[in-house]
Motif scaffolding. Structure first.
Motif, PDB file in Angstrom:
ATOM      1  N   ALA A 109       0.836  -1.206   0.000  1.00 40.59           N
ATOM      2  CA  ALA A 109       0.000   0.000   0.000  1.00 40.59           C
ATOM      3  C   ALA A 109       0.865   1.248   0.000  1.00 40.59           C
ATOM      4  CB  ALA A 109      -0.924   0.005   1.220  1.00 40.59           C
ATOM      5  N   ARG A 110       1.946   1.233   0.773  1.00 43.31           N
ATOM      6  CA  ARG A 110       2.832   2.397   0.805  1.00 43.31           C
ATOM      7  C   ARG A 110       3.594   2.539  -0.511  1.00 43.31           C
ATOM      8  NH1 ARG A 110       3.115   0.648   6.312  1.00 43.31           N
ATOM      9  NH2 ARG A 110       5.057  -0.490   5.985  1.00 43.31           N
ATOM     10  N   VAL A 111       3.955   1.435  -1.121  1.00 43.12           N
ATOM     11  CA  VAL A 111       4.607   1.491  -2.433  1.00 43.12           C
ATOM     12  C   VAL A 111       3.657   2.119  -3.452  1.00 43.12           C
ATOM     13  CG1 VAL A 111       5.474   0.086  -4.356  1.00 43.12           C
ATOM     14  CG2 VAL A 111       6.210  -0.404  -2.009  1.00 43.12           C
ATOM     15  N   GLU A 112       2.390   1.754  -3.400  1.00 43.47           N
ATOM     16  CA  GLU A 112       1.406   2.327  -4.318  1.00 43.47           C
ATOM     17  C   GLU A 112       1.242   3.820  -4.066  1.00 43.47           C
ATOM     18  OE1 GLU A 112      -1.395   2.421  -7.468  1.00 43.47           O
ATOM     19  OE2 GLU A 112       0.293   1.152  -6.953  1.00 43.47           O
ATOM     20  N   ILE A 113       1.239   4.237  -2.809  1.00 39.87           N
ATOM     21  CA  ILE A 113       1.159   5.663  -2.476  1.00 39.87           C
ATOM     22  C   ILE A 113       2.341   6.406  -3.092  1.00 39.87           C
ATOM     23  CG2 ILE A 113       1.365   7.338  -0.590  1.00 39.87           C
ATOM     24  CD1 ILE A 113      -0.258   5.286   1.137  1.00 39.87           C
ATOM     25  N   ILE A 114       3.538   5.870  -2.921  1.00 40.15           N
ATOM     26  CA  ILE A 114       4.748   6.506  -3.453  1.00 40.15           C
ATOM     27  C   ILE A 114       4.692   6.548  -4.974  1.00 40.15           C
ATOM     28  CG2 ILE A 114       7.266   6.304  -3.655  1.00 40.15           C
ATOM     29  CD1 ILE A 114       6.158   7.226  -0.879  1.00 40.15           C
ATOM     30  N   LEU A 118      -5.451  10.391  -3.746  1.00 39.64           N
ATOM     31  CA  LEU A 118      -4.842   9.101  -4.041  1.00 39.64           C
ATOM     32  C   LEU A 118      -5.865   8.013  -4.342  1.00 39.64           C
ATOM     33  CD1 LEU A 118      -2.052   9.310  -1.377  1.00 39.64           C
ATOM     34  CD2 LEU A 118      -1.761   9.455  -3.844  1.00 39.64           C
ATOM     35  N   GLN A 119      -7.057   8.086  -3.766  1.00 40.96           N
ATOM     36  CA  GLN A 119      -8.152   7.154  -4.044  1.00 40.96           C
ATOM     37  C   GLN A 119      -7.714   5.693  -4.085  1.00 40.96           C
ATOM     38  OE1 GLN A 119     -10.031   8.598  -7.611  1.00 40.96           O
ATOM     39  NE2 GLN A 119     -10.745  10.438  -6.625  1.00 40.96           N
ATOM     40  N   LEU A 120      -7.242   5.197  -2.947  1.00 41.51           N
ATOM     41  CA  LEU A 120      -6.800   3.809  -2.864  1.00 41.51           C
ATOM     42  C   LEU A 120      -7.848   2.880  -2.257  1.00 41.51           C
ATOM     43  CD1 LEU A 120      -3.097   4.290  -1.747  1.00 41.51           C
ATOM     44  CD2 LEU A 120      -3.962   3.757  -4.014  1.00 41.51           C
ATOM     45  N   ASP A 121      -9.051   3.379  -2.050  1.00 38.94           N
ATOM     46  CA  ASP A 121     -10.149   2.581  -1.493  1.00 38.94           C
ATOM     47  C   ASP A 121      -9.744   1.902  -0.194  1.00 38.94           C
ATOM     48  OD1 ASP A 121     -11.917   3.256  -3.554  1.00 38.94           O
ATOM     49  OD2 ASP A 121     -11.136   1.636  -4.818  1.00 38.94           O
TER      50      ASP A 121
END
Length: 115
Positions: free
Chosen positions: A37-42, A57-60
């Protein structure tokens, strides 16, 4: 990487506490990047040159989960957060991390953007 200010920037933002760049350890950076999840945020933050809110960011994911991930990203020194009113604007500390660990963070960003 020069980041643009948010559209509603009024000059009254305050910076959340973050570690000095000299105090950041590479193991903290790698730990922060150990969660998908943090990798996706970055990855999402690196794909733009603008400060981003959690809503951008809309990561649901639940708000509490996003808060947890951003706390880890801030404490590792990867992200800085500025607050204006109720909004939290997040930016990557790419240049600072590049100066601290030459070649490491920019290589990570390059890899993430190629995925």
């Amino acid at each position: 990487m020069e980041l643009s200010q948010p559209a509603c920037y009024s000059g009254s933002m305050r910076l959340m506490k973050l570690p000095n760049i000299e105090d950041i350890d590479i193991t903290d950076v790698m730990y922060a990047l150990s969660d998908p999840a943090r990798v996706e945020i970055i990855r999402l933050m690196a794909s733009t040159n603008e400060a981003m809110t959690c809503g951008d960011l809309q990561l649901d994911r639940p708000k509490s989960s996003m808060s947890h991930h951003f706390k880890i990203l801030r404490s590792s020194g990867i992200v800085q957060t500025q607050i204006e009113g109720k909004e939290h604007y997040n930016t990557l500390r790419t240049e600072e991390l590049e100066n601290r660990f030459p070649g490491v963070f920019k290589s990570i960003i390059k890899y993430l953007l190629s995925q």
